[in-house]
Write a protein that holds these residues in place. Sequence first.
Motif, mmCIF file in Angstrom:
data_model
loop_
_atom_site.group_PDB
_atom_site.id
_atom_site.type_symbol
_atom_site.label_atom_id
_atom_site.label_comp_id
_atom_site.label_asym_id
_atom_site.label_seq_id
_atom_site.Cartn_x
_atom_site.Cartn_y
_atom_site.Cartn_z
ATOM 1 N N CYS A 121 14.850 0.073 -13.536
ATOM 2 C CA CYS A 121 13.513 0.103 -12.932
ATOM 3 C C CYS A 121 12.778 -1.217 -13.042
ATOM 4 C CB CYS A 121 12.676 1.213 -13.548
ATOM 5 S SG CYS A 121 12.368 1.012 -15.332
ATOM 6 N N GLY A 122 13.254 -2.123 -13.904
ATOM 7 C CA GLY A 122 12.611 -3.416 -14.046
ATOM 8 C C GLY A 122 11.158 -3.276 -14.462
ATOM 9 N N LYS A 123 10.299 -4.035 -13.809
ATOM 10 C CA LYS A 123 8.868 -4.005 -14.129
ATOM 11 C C LYS A 123 8.109 -2.966 -13.307
ATOM 12 C CE LYS A 123 8.848 -8.913 -15.382
ATOM 13 N NZ LYS A 123 8.311 -10.259 -15.077
ATOM 14 N N GLY A 124 8.864 -2.109 -12.589
ATOM 15 C CA GLY A 124 8.217 -1.083 -11.775
ATOM 16 C C GLY A 124 7.888 -1.568 -10.385
ATOM 17 N N GLN A 125 8.835 -2.297 -9.769
ATOM 18 C CA GLN A 125 8.567 -2.899 -8.467
ATOM 19 C C GLN A 125 8.314 -1.864 -7.375
ATOM 20 O OE1 GLN A 125 10.815 -3.855 -10.734
ATOM 21 N NE2 GLN A 125 11.531 -5.936 -10.399
ATOM 22 N N ILE A 126 8.927 -0.690 -7.467
ATOM 23 C CA ILE A 126 8.662 0.365 -6.485
ATOM 24 C C ILE A 126 7.391 1.114 -6.871
ATOM 25 C CG2 ILE A 126 9.578 2.430 -5.370
ATOM 26 C CD1 ILE A 126 12.386 1.445 -6.009
ATOM 27 N N VAL A 127 7.280 1.460 -8.123
ATOM 28 C CA VAL A 127 6.122 2.212 -8.616
ATOM 29 C C VAL A 127 4.811 1.476 -8.318
ATOM 30 C CG1 VAL A 127 4.982 3.034 -10.717
ATOM 31 C CG2 VAL A 127 7.439 3.361 -10.423
ATOM 32 N N ALA A 128 4.846 0.145 -8.376
ATOM 33 C CA ALA A 128 3.631 -0.648 -8.213
ATOM 34 C C ALA A 128 2.934 -0.394 -6.882
ATOM 35 C CB ALA A 128 3.956 -2.133 -8.341
ATOM 36 N N HIS A 129 3.682 0.036 -5.863
ATOM 37 C CA HIS A 129 3.115 0.171 -4.519
ATOM 38 C C HIS A 129 2.992 1.634 -4.079
ATOM 39 C CE1 HIS A 129 3.376 -4.163 -4.079
ATOM 40 N NE2 HIS A 129 4.607 -4.095 -4.550
ATOM 41 N N LEU A 130 3.071 2.560 -5.014
ATOM 42 C CA LEU A 130 2.982 3.972 -4.652
ATOM 43 C C LEU A 130 1.650 4.308 -3.980
ATOM 44 C CD1 LEU A 130 4.602 5.802 -7.719
ATOM 45 C CD2 LEU A 130 5.520 5.628 -5.400
ATOM 46 N N GLU A 131 0.548 3.780 -4.498
ATOM 47 C CA GLU A 131 -0.773 4.148 -3.968
ATOM 48 C C GLU A 131 -0.956 3.699 -2.521
ATOM 49 O OE1 GLU A 131 -4.151 4.316 -7.275
ATOM 50 O OE2 GLU A 131 -2.945 2.486 -7.414
ATOM 51 N N ARG A 132 -0.286 2.602 -2.138
ATOM 52 C CA ARG A 132 -0.432 2.099 -0.775
ATOM 53 C C ARG A 132 0.402 2.904 0.226
ATOM 54 N NH1 ARG A 132 0.208 -4.435 -1.897
ATOM 55 N NH2 ARG A 132 -1.586 -4.659 -3.294
ATOM 56 N N ASN A 133 1.319 3.704 -0.276
ATOM 57 C CA ASN A 133 2.245 4.403 0.604
ATOM 58 C C ASN A 133 2.164 5.921 0.525
ATOM 59 O OD1 ASN A 133 4.422 2.278 1.776
ATOM 60 N ND2 ASN A 133 3.681 1.600 -0.220
ATOM 61 N N LEU A 134 1.579 6.434 -0.564
ATOM 62 C CA LEU A 134 1.512 7.879 -0.766
ATOM 63 C C LEU A 134 0.111 8.280 -1.212
ATOM 64 C CD1 LEU A 134 4.815 8.313 -2.807
ATOM 65 C CD2 LEU A 134 4.495 8.943 -0.408
ATOM 66 N N GLY A 135 -0.416 9.348 -0.603
ATOM 67 C CA GLY A 135 -1.695 9.887 -1.041
ATOM 68 C C GLY A 135 -1.575 10.574 -2.385
ATOM 69 N N GLN A 136 -2.703 10.915 -2.965
ATOM 70 C CA GLN A 136 -2.702 11.534 -4.286
ATOM 71 C C GLN A 136 -1.938 12.848 -4.297
ATOM 72 O OE1 GLN A 136 -3.638 10.541 -7.423
ATOM 73 N NE2 GLN A 136 -2.559 12.449 -7.889
ATOM 74 N N SER A 137 -2.052 13.652 -3.237
ATOM 75 C CA SER A 137 -1.352 14.939 -3.216
ATOM 76 C C SER A 137 0.154 14.740 -3.250
ATOM 77 C CB SER A 137 -1.745 15.751 -1.980
ATOM 78 O OG SER A 137 -1.386 15.061 -0.788
ATOM 79 N N ALA A 138 0.644 13.701 -2.594
ATOM 80 C CA ALA A 138 2.082 13.408 -2.619
ATOM 81 C C ALA A 138 2.495 12.858 -3.974
ATOM 82 C CB ALA A 138 2.442 12.424 -1.510
ATOM 83 N N ARG A 139 1.706 11.936 -4.525
ATOM 84 C CA ARG A 139 2.045 11.346 -5.824
ATOM 85 C C ARG A 139 2.047 12.389 -6.930
ATOM 86 N NH1 ARG A 139 -1.964 7.735 -4.314
ATOM 87 N NH2 ARG A 139 -3.189 8.109 -6.210
ATOM 88 N N SER A 140 1.204 13.406 -6.791
ATOM 89 C CA SER A 140 1.111 14.433 -7.840
ATOM 90 C C SER A 140 2.335 15.347 -7.867
ATOM 91 C CB SER A 140 -0.158 15.271 -7.653
ATOM 92 O OG SER A 140 -0.084 16.038 -6.466
#
Length: 281
Positions: free
Chosen positions: A45-64
Amino acid sequence: MTSLADSSAVLENYNLPQHQAALTLLQGILADPACTKLRWLDLACGKGQIVAHLERNLGQSARSKIELLGYDIENSYSRQAKHLAASKGLAACSFEIGALGQFWVNPNTCGPWGFITLTNTTHEIAPNSLAEIFIRCIERLDSTGCLFLYDMERLPTPELGAVPWSATEIQTILATLLTTLGCAAYKPEVGQWVHRSCRGWNAQINRAHLGLPADFTDNIPLALKKTNGVIARLLTDRLARVHSALESLAEHPAETGEEAEDKVALLFEFWAVHRSTGDQQ
């Protein structure tokens, strides 16, 4: 070799295309109203390169809906990824430290997982560990799970010991592995990406398309043997090509900056492939 001294994880304010591809897959999975929970294993996962951009691509309901497990050998990287993930409103997130070549030994990685990502890492994996890592990922997917793979065919900056693979080579490796496991019909495409500074490849393996027999795990020893044999042949062929290219450069010295860069890349590749060829024997 499952971690390289020269390797690096880069965390940018902008999305790299391979990370955006993983995020796009997540969008599609989580948009399904029937999906109420997604278990995601982010290997290396490294430094979280995918996780870092979750908010720009997924709404809160999806992230939850996401339950994330990040896995990496680097403690400092995982701490940074954990800090990032904690602020994204996920259903759950945790991180484990360990060698990628033995990730399946950790009981927390057992799954089953709806999504597994392995990005920018295959070149760091010892060739004689590659087949088993792919198999253990497939084994841990749930019935509709997806494994997303991405790596570079040639690194923008050579890394000591790295063995990048071409899209064609990965296609051959995956075809051998899946056929021997008992999947005769499904042949996942391996795409080639042209970036400004390098080329890359990607593959998606969907468990629902595999049609694996119930006892496919019985085929794992044979799949490992045959796939490792193919990998050894590919390395031997690669070593011959690199040797020939270096012989040519010895006779006709590099005249341009690009040719000089090619020579350096070939020297790094020769050393890594020569060492890996010995490991396969």
